[in-house]
Design a protein around this motif. Structure first.
Motif, PDB file in Angstrom:
ATOM      1  N   LEU A 445       0.880  -1.167   0.000  1.00  0.00           N
ATOM      2  CA  LEU A 445       0.000   0.000   0.000  1.00  0.00           C
ATOM      3  C   LEU A 445       0.917   1.216   0.000  1.00  0.00           C
ATOM      4  O   LEU A 445       1.821   1.317   0.842  1.00  0.00           O
ATOM      5  CB  LEU A 445      -0.880  -0.047   1.257  1.00  0.00           C
ATOM      6  N   ARG A 446       0.719   2.113  -0.955  1.00  0.00           N
ATOM      7  CA  ARG A 446       1.582   3.295  -1.065  1.00  0.00           C
ATOM      8  C   ARG A 446       0.732   4.566  -0.970  1.00  0.00           C
ATOM      9  O   ARG A 446      -0.381   4.607  -1.487  1.00  0.00           O
ATOM     10  CB  ARG A 446       2.371   3.286  -2.380  1.00  0.00           C
ATOM     11  N   VAL A 447       1.297   5.560  -0.322  1.00  0.00           N
ATOM     12  CA  VAL A 447       0.619   6.849  -0.173  1.00  0.00           C
ATOM     13  C   VAL A 447       1.437   7.893  -0.927  1.00  0.00           C
ATOM     14  O   VAL A 447       2.658   7.964  -0.779  1.00  0.00           O
ATOM     15  CB  VAL A 447       0.483   7.241   1.317  1.00  0.00           C
ATOM     16  N   TYR A 458       5.224   3.877   2.342  1.00  0.00           N
ATOM     17  CA  TYR A 458       5.188   2.556   1.712  1.00  0.00           C
ATOM     18  C   TYR A 458       4.913   1.535   2.804  1.00  0.00           C
ATOM     19  O   TYR A 458       5.683   1.415   3.756  1.00  0.00           O
ATOM     20  CB  TYR A 458       6.528   2.291   1.020  1.00  0.00           C
ATOM     21  N   ILE A 459       3.792   0.843   2.705  1.00  0.00           N
ATOM     22  CA  ILE A 459       3.410  -0.138   3.727  1.00  0.00           C
ATOM     23  C   ILE A 459       3.409  -1.521   3.087  1.00  0.00           C
ATOM     24  O   ILE A 459       2.629  -1.786   2.156  1.00  0.00           O
ATOM     25  CB  ILE A 459       2.012   0.181   4.314  1.00  0.00           C
ATOM     26  N   ALA A 460       4.298  -2.378   3.572  1.00  0.00           N
ATOM     27  CA  ALA A 460       4.357  -3.761   3.072  1.00  0.00           C
ATOM     28  C   ALA A 460       4.934  -4.634   4.164  1.00  0.00           C
ATOM     29  O   ALA A 460       6.059  -4.417   4.608  1.00  0.00           O
ATOM     30  CB  ALA A 460       5.218  -3.842   1.812  1.00  0.00           C
ATOM     31  N   GLU A 461       4.153  -5.575   4.611  1.00  0.00           N
ATOM     32  CA  GLU A 461       4.593  -6.538   5.623  1.00  0.00           C
ATOM     33  C   GLU A 461       4.643  -7.925   4.989  1.00  0.00           C
ATOM     34  O   GLU A 461       3.875  -8.201   4.062  1.00  0.00           O
ATOM     35  CB  GLU A 461       3.609  -6.561   6.800  1.00  0.00           C
ATOM     36  N   PRO A 462       5.509  -8.809   5.488  1.00  0.00           N
ATOM     37  CA  PRO A 462       5.547 -10.161   4.924  1.00  0.00           C
ATOM     38  C   PRO A 462       4.201 -10.900   5.057  1.00  0.00           C
ATOM     39  O   PRO A 462       3.880 -11.748   4.243  1.00  0.00           O
ATOM     40  CB  PRO A 462       6.630 -10.864   5.757  1.00  0.00           C
ATOM     41  N   SER A 463       3.444 -10.524   6.080  1.00  0.00           N
ATOM     42  CA  SER A 463       2.155 -11.203   6.306  1.00  0.00           C
ATOM     43  C   SER A 463       1.027 -10.615   5.462  1.00  0.00           C
ATOM     44  O   SER A 463      -0.061 -11.177   5.404  1.00  0.00           O
ATOM     45  CB  SER A 463       1.770 -11.089   7.783  1.00  0.00           C
ATOM     46  N   MET A 464       1.274  -9.496   4.798  1.00  0.00           N
ATOM     47  CA  MET A 464       0.205  -8.834   4.037  1.00  0.00           C
ATOM     48  C   MET A 464      -0.094  -9.561   2.736  1.00  0.00           C
ATOM     49  O   MET A 464       0.786 -10.174   2.132  1.00  0.00           O
ATOM     50  CB  MET A 464       0.590  -7.383   3.723  1.00  0.00           C
ATOM     51  N   HIS A 465      -1.364  -9.468   2.324  1.00  0.00           N
ATOM     52  CA  HIS A 465      -1.792 -10.006   1.040  1.00  0.00           C
ATOM     53  C   HIS A 465      -2.205  -8.843   0.129  1.00  0.00           C
ATOM     54  O   HIS A 465      -2.312  -7.710   0.576  1.00  0.00           O
ATOM     55  CB  HIS A 465      -2.970 -10.963   1.219  1.00  0.00           C
ATOM     56  N   SER A 466      -2.456  -9.167  -1.106  1.00  0.00           N
ATOM     57  CA  SER A 466      -2.928  -8.155  -2.049  1.00  0.00           C
ATOM     58  C   SER A 466      -4.285  -7.617  -1.587  1.00  0.00           C
ATOM     59  O   SER A 466      -5.103  -8.369  -1.060  1.00  0.00           O
ATOM     60  CB  SER A 466      -3.037  -8.793  -3.431  1.00  0.00           C
ATOM     61  N   MET A 467      -4.523  -6.309  -1.787  1.00  0.00           N
ATOM     62  CA  MET A 467      -5.780  -5.673  -1.349  1.00  0.00           C
ATOM     63  C   MET A 467      -6.424  -4.959  -2.539  1.00  0.00           C
ATOM     64  O   MET A 467      -6.191  -3.768  -2.756  1.00  0.00           O
ATOM     65  CB  MET A 467      -5.495  -4.699  -0.208  1.00  0.00           C
ATOM     66  N   PRO A 468      -7.225  -5.686  -3.336  1.00  0.00           N
ATOM     67  CA  PRO A 468      -7.717  -5.117  -4.592  1.00  0.00           C
ATOM     68  C   PRO A 468      -8.940  -4.209  -4.469  1.00  0.00           C
ATOM     69  O   PRO A 468      -9.453  -3.751  -5.476  1.00  0.00           O
ATOM     70  CB  PRO A 468      -8.054  -6.355  -5.419  1.00  0.00           C
ATOM     71  N   ALA A 469      -9.451  -3.991  -3.247  1.00  0.00           N
ATOM     72  CA  ALA A 469     -10.589  -3.078  -3.089  1.00  0.00           C
ATOM     73  C   ALA A 469     -10.393  -2.284  -1.803  1.00  0.00           C
ATOM     74  O   ALA A 469     -10.199  -2.862  -0.742  1.00  0.00           O
ATOM     75  CB  ALA A 469     -11.892  -3.866  -3.042  1.00  0.00           C
TER      76      ALA A 469
END
Length: 582
Positions: A445-447, A458-469
């Protein structure tokens, strides 16, 4: 005891002498006492008597019949044998008639489980080699033939054996050793320019791989088709036309359908959200008209009295939300499925993004296509800048990982935000429209600050998944993100964009679909569709799943809560229907 011994000594020991004189009465008493004392002493000195010996018997006595003939049958009925029988007697056949079912094979002598094996001297390796050769090739050396010069020394498939001259066994492939490919040789390291060493090429190596004539034909056909398709796509963006479905475009006062009605029982011009919202319970209307799945629905800005829908049938439709709930207009102009739509602030124009690689600007009232934009990539999402003074600018998330900013007036790209590592899925404006948030297939997720092509968060964690909505809450404080691990994550939307770990909404299954999330106007509830076609409603405070309604037969891709209604929700699905719930 010492007194007794002394008396015995004084006595002199002559009690057994027969010639001694008879004693007087007193003397006889004394002698009796001495004798008793002597017996006591002897008794004390004597060793204890040994117990009687027991006879040792290791085995019971068995009568051995010497006169029993060898091979005499034992009676199988008796339980006890009174003599030692010989081995032959014990294993002799039983008395009785011959077995009537005894076959010749059963009667044949056997010295192993499978039959009778004649004694033969053969190496274990040779035996295994011949057995496996027979199993593989169907022939083996005949072990009964001693003379190796004999004419038929094979058993099994003799023809095959003669063809291979018997040399082909399972361990000897019979193939001649393949010669190694020859290389150019130059191993002299002092030859600086000409030294080849292990990097030398093969003598028969082809440096250019040319396709055969047939392969060349196929390749020419494929390239011709591609060029033709490319020309069609470039030359023809799709002819735009529109169909009005109502008799009159304007009413008796000259107002079009863009005019906000005032006779629907709700003040649609109000800027104050409803005080209290309630759970929708039942379906009250179905809008049908799309022939394929509906991709998204968007309500008219502020009032929400009309609704825009885009579909995989390449069409965009405008519907009434109140009154007769008719289909007002159809916009035709895309040659492939329409992915996303977005109204401008006034609602007079809207943008559409489709898989034909075109973004088109339409007039909501007349249905005319005002302009079209493309950078030859598929647009996945499109958003107008919500600022009133920037209504000529819009951004689109593309399949080539870029966010592209266009100016409607010039029709040109004015900025590119190129930091994502995957296709861009969503764009949401936050912080009074000074910034926007984007999500991508790269699971980040980028702002971004508006017009600055470097992401400041820039937000990215190893546990994160794609967020299409992603959807912004009505109070502008939270971002609800549909995560591909079947949960809705809430991020703060003001400063630090931190994940709110206390608010995670679970219990539905999105299974890879970009199901739209929305909030109730009073922030009481969170709603989302899912892959099973259900509408899920959670409580915002407790994150408890309150309600699940079976909304569609296929994926429920979109869910929107009407901004002025306490319990009206609109859903759309891949079954081609749009439904109203109350």
């Amino acid at each position: 005891m010492s007194a007794a011994i002394a008396a015995l000594a004084s006595y002199g020991g002559s009690d057994s002498d027969p010639d001694s004189e008879p004693e007087t009465e007193g003397g006889s008493q004394r002698s009796a006492a001495v004798l008793a004392s002597r017996d006591a002493v002897l008794h004390l000195r004597a060793p204890p008597a040994a117990p009687p010996a027991l006879p040792v018997d290791a085995a019971p006595e068995v009568a051995v019949k010497e006169d029993v003939e060898t091979g005499v049958h034992l009676d199988p009925a008796i339980k006890e044998v009174q003599y030692n029988p010989t081995y032959e007697t014990m294993f002799a056949p039983e008395f009785g008639p011959e077995n009537p079912f005894r076959t010749q094979q059963m009667a044949a002598p056997r010295n192993m489980l499978s039959g009778y094996a004649e004694p033969a001297h053969i190496n274990d390796f040779m035996f295994e080699q011949q057995r496996r050769t027979f199993a593989t090739y169907g022939y083996a050396l005949d072990p009964s033939v001693d003379n190796p010069e004999a004419a038929t020394k094979y058993i099994g498939s003799v023809e095959e054996a003669e063809k291979n001259q018997g040399s082909l066994t399972v361990f000897e492939t019979g193939q001649r050793k393949i010669e190694k490919r020859k290389k150019f040789k130059e191993n002299d390291a002092s030859n600086i320019d000409g030294f080849l060493g292990p990097w030398a090429k093969y003598v028969d190596e082809k440096e250019v791989a040319k396709p055969s004539e047939e392969e060349q034909k196929e390749l020419d056909e494929i390239t011709a088709k591609r060029q033709k398709r490319g020309k069609l796509e470039d030359d023809k963006p799709g002819e735009e036309k529109t169909i009005l479905h109502v008799k009159e475009m304007y009413d008796y006062q000259g107002r079009s359908y863009l005019h906000v009605p005032q006779d629907v029982g709700v003040n649609l011009r109000s800027t104050v959200p409803p005080e209290k919202c309630y759970l929708p319970k039942k379906q009250i209307h179905v809008w049908s008209g799309h022939t394929k799945g509906v991709s998204a629905v968007r309500l008219f800005p502020l009032s929400g009295h009309i609704m825009l829908s885009c579909s995989m049938d390449c069409k965009i439709k405008l519907w009434e939300v109140y009154g007769d709930r008719r289909c007002l207009r159809t916009f035709i102009g895309h040659s492939k499925a329409v992915r996303d739509i977005c109204f401008n602030n006034a609602g007079t124009q809207f943008l559409s993004a489709a898989y034909d690689r075109y973004l088109k600007l339409w007039d909501t009232e007349t249905g005319q296509c005002i302009s079209r934009f493309t950078n030859r990539k598929v647009p996945y999402c499109v958003k107008f800048n919500p600022d009133e003074d920037k209504q000529n600018l819009f951004v689109a998330g593309m399949s080539d990982k870029k966010i592209v900013q266009w100016d409607i007036r010039s029709g040109e790209i004015v900025q590119e935000y190129d930091r994502h590592l995957g296709a861009v899925n969503t764009i949401v404006f936050v912080d009074e429209n000074r910034r926007f948030v984007s999500t991508s297939d790269d699971k980040s997720l980028r702002v971004w600050e508006w017009d600055i092509p470097v992401d400041f968060k820039y937000i990215a964690e190893p546990s994160m998944h794609s967020m299409p909505a992603v959807t912004l809450s009505p109070n502008g404080k939270w971002l609800a993100c549909q995560s591909m691990d079947n949960q809705i994550l809430i991020f703060g939307a003001q400063n630090r964009f931190r994940l709110n770990k206390k608010k995670i909404f679970k219990g539905h299954m999105v299974a890879g679909y970009a199901c739209q999330v929305d909030f109730s106007p009073d922030m009481s509830y969170v709603i989302s569709g899912d892959a099973d076609g259900k509408l899920n409603i959670w409580d915002w405070k407790t994150t408890k799943l309150y309600s699940r309604l079976k909304a569609h037969d296929k994926v429920c891709i979109g869910a929107v809560w009407h901004p002025h209604e306490t319990s009206k929700v609109i859903t759309c699905g891949w079954d081609g229907l749009i439904k109203l719930w109350d």
